[in-house]
Design a protein around this motif. Structure first.
Motif, PDB file in Angstrom:
ATOM      1  N   SER B  69      44.676  33.660  38.144  1.00  0.00           N
ATOM      2  CA  SER B  69      45.713  33.815  36.695  1.00  0.00           C
ATOM      3  C   SER B  69      46.490  32.831  36.507  1.00  0.00           C
ATOM      4  O   SER B  69      47.463  33.175  37.007  1.00  0.00           O
ATOM      5  N   ALA B  70      46.655  32.479  35.273  1.00  0.00           N
ATOM      6  CA  ALA B  70      48.109  32.776  34.220  1.00  0.00           C
ATOM      7  C   ALA B  70      49.887  33.578  34.765  1.00  0.00           C
ATOM      8  O   ALA B  70      49.920  33.294  35.156  1.00  0.00           O
ATOM      9  N   SER B  71      49.319  34.633  34.635  1.00  0.00           N
ATOM     10  CA  SER B  71      49.672  35.486  34.712  1.00  0.00           C
ATOM     11  C   SER B  71      49.899  36.155  36.685  1.00  0.00           C
ATOM     12  O   SER B  71      51.570  36.408  36.497  1.00  0.00           O
ATOM     13  N   ARG B  72      49.504  35.709  37.081  1.00  0.00           N
ATOM     14  CA  ARG B  72      49.520  35.803  38.783  1.00  0.00           C
ATOM     15  C   ARG B  72      50.451  34.599  38.719  1.00  0.00           C
ATOM     16  O   ARG B  72      51.414  35.154  39.952  1.00  0.00           O
ATOM     17  N   ILE B  73      50.439  33.843  38.602  1.00  0.00           N
ATOM     18  CA  ILE B  73      51.100  32.226  39.175  1.00  0.00           C
ATOM     19  C   ILE B  73      52.749  32.549  38.754  1.00  0.00           C
ATOM     20  O   ILE B  73      53.502  32.786  39.719  1.00  0.00           O
ATOM     21  N   ALA B  74      52.615  33.321  37.034  1.00  0.00           N
ATOM     22  CA  ALA B  74      53.864  33.641  37.110  1.00  0.00           C
ATOM     23  C   ALA B  74      54.869  34.226  37.872  1.00  0.00           C
ATOM     24  O   ALA B  74      55.976  34.435  37.875  1.00  0.00           O
ATOM     25  N   LYS B  75      54.047  35.631  37.790  1.00  0.00           N
ATOM     26  CA  LYS B  75      54.614  36.767  38.579  1.00  0.00           C
ATOM     27  C   LYS B  75      54.891  36.381  39.973  1.00  0.00           C
ATOM     28  O   LYS B  75      56.611  36.520  40.645  1.00  0.00           O
TER      29      LYS B  75
END
Lengths: 292, 238
Positions: B69-75
């Motif tokens: 997910s986008a939020s995982r990749i951002a992390k």
């Protein structure tokens, strides 16, 4: 007619109105993150109240009942999010409307089957003796309602404005995709808002039940007024729901005193119609400004 | 630092990316240019997880991230400043910046103190943002919003920044300013993948560039090599 009686009516009504405000606040919490609300929120109030009453009957002390009730409410909020809202939002459909209504109906049937159809008294350690304020009598229970409502809303407002997680709520509300790109999980934020909303509903149930009673039908009376308050005040102003809630409660109590209790529901519905016609974003709502 | 291998992605049944491959080395600025509809923004979106790639690989610092997910990749250290800037309009400039560092800050209390150093860095780069720190982001001008979007991406101290069309809709003077900032970011060692319509300006700041056509990379090379390529000159630099 005596001014004191009018003031008395207005004050007791206003205190009831604060409970409508608290339930309306629960709508605002989920609307802020996901633009969806739980139409079964009234049943959530009722189920939490029944659950808390059961805890009391099992011999739990009052403070433990409050904690248990709030946790139950939060858990139910999460169930609503998972079962009724998440899939619909993922598919960008409005299916959550129907699903949350169905949740309410299921909750109503469950309550009737588990706890029966009768209204039951809800004991409280706070005295129901009347105290005298300038000729107006207010019971300890009513004061507890006001204190409880303002405390819960105050804590949540502080959380929303002063913590980073609270700001993440606002970010998801403003732009879900951009929030995801910051590493904020929109799904988790929405879950959290439903949990909080359920907790707020449980608090409303625990506060109001000692004054009214607990019964499966308590949901429908509460939800309609809470909904009026939310729509009239607008879905984004916490301060607004308190003001409108107090006004509506006072108006309602005066109406039933002067016109008869059959007219009790009328002011809320009239306000609702008026608000939708004149200010669809609510008295305290912000009009949507879109800058391209 | 960022490797994209044979990426296929699209919307619904229409495939936009048909096997995109590109590399961004640590500390380099890579430009991705091409006509409208070539798939530049889709490439960005597929890398950052805003859309799920149908096949292919995305490696961030050697670690596969495709499908997350986008939020995982951002992390995991990717900051994507999306097309159209997408600042949080109702929130203040400073809140926007704080949220940029969301994963590195405590959730409840003390986040301001922990973010102070990062904020100072961003404010040093964009003094205008400091002047307007308490203003709602939605009331900023387009150029200021773009500065904010870049500043917000920097706050996360990411491994790679994706910058999608930072010049879109801005006045020529402001576009120059944006490119000056990109130059300064490059000097400070930021790893950057830049999508631009202004191919000329993009090639001036880039170490390496890819030209996209119909969902895949048509030409690649250093800016000097692209300036020799007649097809590129005719289509994008003429």
């Amino acid at each position: 007619m005596n001014m004191t009686i009018i003031a008395q009516m207005a004050v007791s009504g206003a205190l009831m109105g604060m409970v409508y405000a608290l339930i309306a606040y629960g709508f605002q919490l989920t609307y802020a993150t996901s633009k969806s609300i739980n139409f079964g929120q009234g049943e959530l109030v009722m189920l939490s109240a029944f659950f808390s009453l059961t805890l009391l009957n099992l011999g739990a002390p009052y403070w433990l009942m409050v904690i248990g009730g709030l946790l139950f409410g939060a858990a139910m909020g999460l169930v609503v999010e998972r079962a009724c809202v998440r899939l619909a939002l993922e598919q960008k459909s409005e299916g959550w409307i129907l699903l949350t209504i169905i949740f309410g109906l299921l909750g109503f049937s469950a309550a009737e089957n588990i706890w029966g159809r009768d209204d039951r008294p809800f004991p409280s350690p706070i005295s129901s003796d009347a105290l005298d304020f300038f000729g107006i009598s207010i019971t300890g229970l009513e004061i507890a309602v006001a204190v409880g409502v303002l405390a819960v809303m105050g804590v949540i407002e502080l959380f929303k404005h002063k913590t980073l997680l609270g700001k993440a709520f606002a970010a998801v509300s403003a732009d879900r995709d951009a929030a995801e790109l910051m590493g904020i999980s929109a799904t988790k934020t929405i879950m959290l808002s439903y949990g909080l909303s359920g907790m707020v509903a449980a608090m409303a149930g625990i506060l109001i039940s000692p004054i009214t009673t607990v019964g499966p039908t308590m949901a429908s009376a509460l939800i309609l007024k809470a909904f009026s308050v939310a729509v009239v005040a607008g879905l984004d102003s916490g301060f607004g729901v308190v003001v409108i809630g107090i006004c509506l409660g006072a108006l309602e109590s005066l109406t039933s005193f002067y016109l008869g209790s059959g007219w009790r529901e009328a002011p809320g519905l009239l306000l609702l119609i008026l608000a939708l016609a004149v200010r669809p974003n609510g008295v305290f709502g912000k009009a949507n400004i879109r800058k391209v | 630092m960022l490797q994209v291998e044979n990426l296929h992605a699209g919307y619904g049944t229409s495939e936009v990316l048909t096997g995109t491959t590109l590399h961004v080395k640590q500390g380099s600025v890579v430009a991705l240019i091409g006509a409208n509809g070539a798939g530049k923004t889709t490439t960005m979106r597929a890398i950052s997880g805003m859309i799920k790639p149908a096949s292919g690989r995305v490696l961030l610092g050697g670690q596969p991230v495709q499908g997350l997910s986008a939020s995982r990749i951002a992390k995991l250290g990717l900051a994507h400043s999306p097309e159209g800037r997408k600042v949080f309009g109702p929130l203040s400039v400073e809140d926007n910046l704080l949220l940029g560092a969301y994963n590195h800050l405590p959730m409840f209390f003390g986040f301001r103190g922990r973010a102070a150093e990062g904020l100072e860095k961003v404010y040093a780069l964009f003094p205008r943002l400091k002047e307007r720190r308490l203003q709602a982001a939605g009331t900023l001008s387009g150029g200021e919003q773009q500065m904010l979007a870049i500043g917000r991406a920097l706050m996360a101290n990411p491994k790679v920044i994706l910058l999608d069309e930072p010049s879109m809709g801005l006045a020529p003077v402001i576009v120059q300013e944006v490119f000056n900032i990109i130059r300064r970011l490059k000097e400070s060692g930021v790893t950057l993948l830049l999508v631009e319509q202004f191919a000329k300006s993009a090639l001036e700041v880039a170490d390496y560039a890819y030209v996209m056509e119909r969902g895949r990379i048509a030409v690649e090379g250093t800016p000097a090599q692209l300036h020799q390529n007649e097809r590129v000159i005719a289509a994008y630099l003429g």
